[in-house]
Design a protein around this motif. Structure first.
Motif, mmCIF file in Angstrom:
data_model
loop_
_atom_site.group_PDB
_atom_site.id
_atom_site.type_symbol
_atom_site.label_atom_id
_atom_site.label_comp_id
_atom_site.label_asym_id
_atom_site.label_seq_id
_atom_site.Cartn_x
_atom_site.Cartn_y
_atom_site.Cartn_z
ATOM 1 N N ALA A 1 0.780 -14.163 -14.741
ATOM 2 C CA ALA A 1 1.363 -14.163 -16.087
ATOM 3 C C ALA A 1 1.127 -12.850 -16.821
ATOM 4 O O ALA A 1 1.910 -12.475 -17.706
ATOM 5 N N GLU A 2 0.057 -12.140 -16.471
ATOM 6 C CA GLU A 2 -0.234 -10.843 -17.092
ATOM 7 C C GLU A 2 0.334 -9.687 -16.275
ATOM 8 O O GLU A 2 0.151 -8.519 -16.640
ATOM 9 N N GLY A 3 0.976 -10.003 -15.173
ATOM 10 C CA GLY A 3 1.550 -8.961 -14.328
ATOM 11 C C GLY A 3 0.621 -8.452 -13.238
ATOM 12 O O GLY A 3 1.016 -7.588 -12.456
ATOM 13 N N VAL A 4 -0.600 -8.970 -13.181
ATOM 14 C CA VAL A 4 -1.553 -8.505 -12.173
ATOM 15 C C VAL A 4 -1.161 -9.071 -10.804
ATOM 16 O O VAL A 4 -1.041 -10.293 -10.643
ATOM 17 N N PRO A 5 -0.939 -8.217 -9.802
ATOM 18 C CA PRO A 5 -0.584 -8.716 -8.469
ATOM 19 C C PRO A 5 -1.751 -9.487 -7.846
ATOM 20 O O PRO A 5 -2.857 -8.962 -7.708
ATOM 21 N N ARG A 6 -1.478 -10.745 -7.485
ATOM 22 C CA ARG A 6 -2.479 -11.608 -6.857
ATOM 23 C C ARG A 6 -2.099 -11.838 -5.402
ATOM 24 O O ARG A 6 -0.961 -12.146 -5.096
ATOM 25 N N LYS B 1 -9.612 -4.360 11.205
ATOM 26 C CA LYS B 1 -10.608 -3.614 11.974
ATOM 27 C C LYS B 1 -10.062 -2.311 12.525
ATOM 28 O O LYS B 1 -10.827 -1.402 12.869
ATOM 29 N N ALA B 2 -8.745 -2.205 12.607
ATOM 30 C CA ALA B 2 -8.127 -0.985 13.117
ATOM 31 C C ALA B 2 -7.912 0.053 12.026
ATOM 32 O O ALA B 2 -7.510 1.181 12.323
ATOM 33 N N LEU B 3 -8.184 -0.314 10.757
ATOM 34 C CA LEU B 3 -7.915 0.585 9.645
ATOM 35 C C LEU B 3 -9.050 1.576 9.433
ATOM 36 O O LEU B 3 -10.235 1.227 9.525
ATOM 37 N N HIS B 4 -8.680 2.789 9.098
ATOM 38 C CA HIS B 4 -9.651 3.819 8.728
ATOM 39 C C HIS B 4 -10.160 3.600 7.310
ATOM 40 O O HIS B 4 -11.237 4.078 6.947
ATOM 41 N N TYR B 5 -9.398 2.852 6.513
ATOM 42 C CA TYR B 5 -9.692 2.654 5.092
ATOM 43 C C TYR B 5 -10.139 1.226 4.807
ATOM 44 O O TYR B 5 -9.771 0.292 5.532
ATOM 45 N N GLY B 6 -10.902 1.063 3.734
ATOM 46 C CA GLY B 6 -11.256 -0.267 3.266
ATOM 47 C C GLY B 6 -10.056 -0.884 2.560
ATOM 48 O O GLY B 6 -9.525 -0.303 1.610
ATOM 49 N N LEU B 7 -9.639 -2.042 3.019
ATOM 50 C CA LEU B 7 -8.422 -2.650 2.485
ATOM 51 C C LEU B 7 -8.536 -2.934 1.000
ATOM 52 O O LEU B 7 -7.611 -2.674 0.224
ATOM 53 N N ARG B 8 -9.652 -3.463 0.581
ATOM 54 C CA ARG B 8 -9.830 -3.783 -0.843
ATOM 55 C C ARG B 8 -9.741 -2.530 -1.706
ATOM 56 O O ARG B 8 -9.149 -2.541 -2.789
ATOM 57 N N ASP B 9 -10.276 -1.431 -1.212
ATOM 58 C CA ASP B 9 -10.259 -0.189 -1.992
ATOM 59 C C ASP B 9 -8.847 0.355 -2.167
ATOM 60 O O ASP B 9 -8.451 0.748 -3.270
ATOM 61 N N ILE B 10 -8.068 0.381 -1.085
ATOM 62 C CA ILE B 10 -6.748 1.004 -1.193
ATOM 63 C C ILE B 10 -5.770 0.126 -1.972
ATOM 64 O O ILE B 10 -4.922 0.640 -2.703
ATOM 65 N N THR B 11 -5.893 -1.191 -1.866
ATOM 66 C CA THR B 11 -4.985 -2.050 -2.632
ATOM 67 C C THR B 11 -5.376 -2.087 -4.105
ATOM 68 O O THR B 11 -4.506 -2.150 -4.979
ATOM 69 N N ALA B 12 -6.671 -2.020 -4.402
ATOM 70 C CA ALA B 12 -7.103 -1.985 -5.800
ATOM 71 C C ALA B 12 -6.614 -0.710 -6.475
ATOM 72 O O ALA B 12 -6.172 -0.732 -7.634
ATOM 73 N N GLU B 13 -6.671 0.395 -5.764
ATOM 74 C CA GLU B 13 -6.173 1.661 -6.308
ATOM 75 C C GLU B 13 -4.675 1.568 -6.556
ATOM 76 O O GLU B 13 -4.176 1.969 -7.611
ATOM 77 N N ALA C 1 -0.076 0.710 -13.949
ATOM 78 C CA ALA C 1 0.632 -0.234 -14.810
ATOM 79 C C ALA C 1 2.104 -0.365 -14.448
ATOM 80 O O ALA C 1 2.712 -1.421 -14.651
ATOM 81 N N SER C 2 2.693 0.692 -13.904
ATOM 82 C CA SER C 2 4.113 0.649 -13.570
ATOM 83 C C SER C 2 4.430 -0.353 -12.467
ATOM 84 O O SER C 2 5.590 -0.745 -12.291
ATOM 85 N N LEU C 3 3.425 -0.776 -11.709
ATOM 86 C CA LEU C 3 3.636 -1.747 -10.635
ATOM 87 C C LEU C 3 3.358 -3.179 -11.085
ATOM 88 O O LEU C 3 3.564 -4.117 -10.308
#
Length: 284
Positions: free
Chosen positions: A143-148, A217-229, A234-236
């Motif tokens: 409802a606030e636009g935050v992607p869940r 496990k195949a990712l070089h990046y932390g999933l939570r970090d890249i999606t949170a960024e 706000a445009s998304l």
């Protein structure tokens, strides 16, 4: 593995829960159901979601081949869905100089998503098009636009990698091809380990075959970090908007010296999850 799916049966919309390999499906009428809201309210819980689908709705059964599947949670207005992804996320592609946040790209609105059997369109005169077998995360704006986070599925991020290799500033153009997507929304955390293989057919014969490995496990990046960024912008953020985020791929046929052509047929088997995607390619 329990999945949520949407389908048209006898020209009416239905939803259901099942397994990707089910030959007979139990369907619930979807009219009047706010499915994205129900998925978020269930919080990944299958019993809660099953109760929401069954409330006041009489089920019907149908053979899987009698229904037409839709991309999971796809809004009826394509403009209410956004398809995007990250590039060079996997350990096999990221080197010691990799940035803290991988490149992000926009692929299109909801109408670029194609389920198995539908052709994947490529802009005219591509340089070198390749398939990319990927995990796809699905988010719904609250409802606030935050992607869940709602769940995950699998897809083919078709890419004109030749255009990107010719000029890396043209990543945005290289990604403007259709995207294959499975109709199954897996409820739960993104998969750690996914294996499968790709077959590319030309003139009815296998022209290239290869295996792939993906998953968190195949990712070089932390999933939570890249999606949170990503979703900090706000445009998304917009209530009800559905985001399909492609997480990047292992090596593809291009990295093995193969180049796809118009009318080729690409089949991806995500063996660990019982999902198969098949798409003919169409130039222009």
């Amino acid at each position: 593995m329990t999945v949520l799916f949407e389908a048209s049966y006898q020209q009416e919309p239905y939803v259901g829960l099942g397994d990707p390999g089910d030959a007979v499906l139990t369907l619930y009428p979807a009219a009047g159901l706010d499915l994205p809201a129900a998925v978020l309210a269930a919080g990944g819980g299958v019993p809660a979601l099953a109760a929401a689908l069954a409330a006041g709705r009489s089920p019907v059964t149908a053979a899987a081949q009698e229904v037409a599947f839709r991309p999971p949670l796809l809004p009826h207005s394509p403009g209410d869905a956004m398809v995007s992804g990250f590039m060079a996320t996997h350990n096999v592609k990221a080197d010691s100089g990799a940035p803290d946040q991988p490149n992000w790209f926009f692929k299109g609105l909801g109408d670029v998503l194609k389920v198995s059997g539908e052709p994947l369109r490529v802009p005219a005169d591509p340089v070198a098009v390749t398939e990319e077998a990927e995990v796809v995360l699905v988010y719904v704006g609250d409802a606030e636009g935050v992607p869940r986070y709602a769940g995950y599925t699998f897809g083919n991020d078709l890419t004109d990698i030749g255009r990107f290799r010719r000029h890396n500033g043209h990543l945005s153009y290289a990604k403007l091809c259709d995207a294959g997507i499975a109709p199954w929304l897996f409820l739960g955390t993104p998969p750690a380990h996914v294996t499968g293989h790709v077959t590319i057919e030309r003139d009815g014969r296998a022209a290239w075959q290869g295996a792939f490995v993906t998953g968190t496990k195949a990712l070089h990046y932390g999933l939570r970090d890249i999606t949170a960024e990503l979703f900090s912008y706000a445009s998304l953020r917009h209530p009800g908007r559905v985001h399909y985020v492609y997480l990047g791929a292992d090596r593809s046929s291009f990295h093995n010296g193969f180049t796809t052509a118009d009318r080729d047929r690409v089949t991806m088997e995500f063996a660990t999850h019982g999902v198969t995607l098949t798409h003919p390619l169409r130039w222009g």
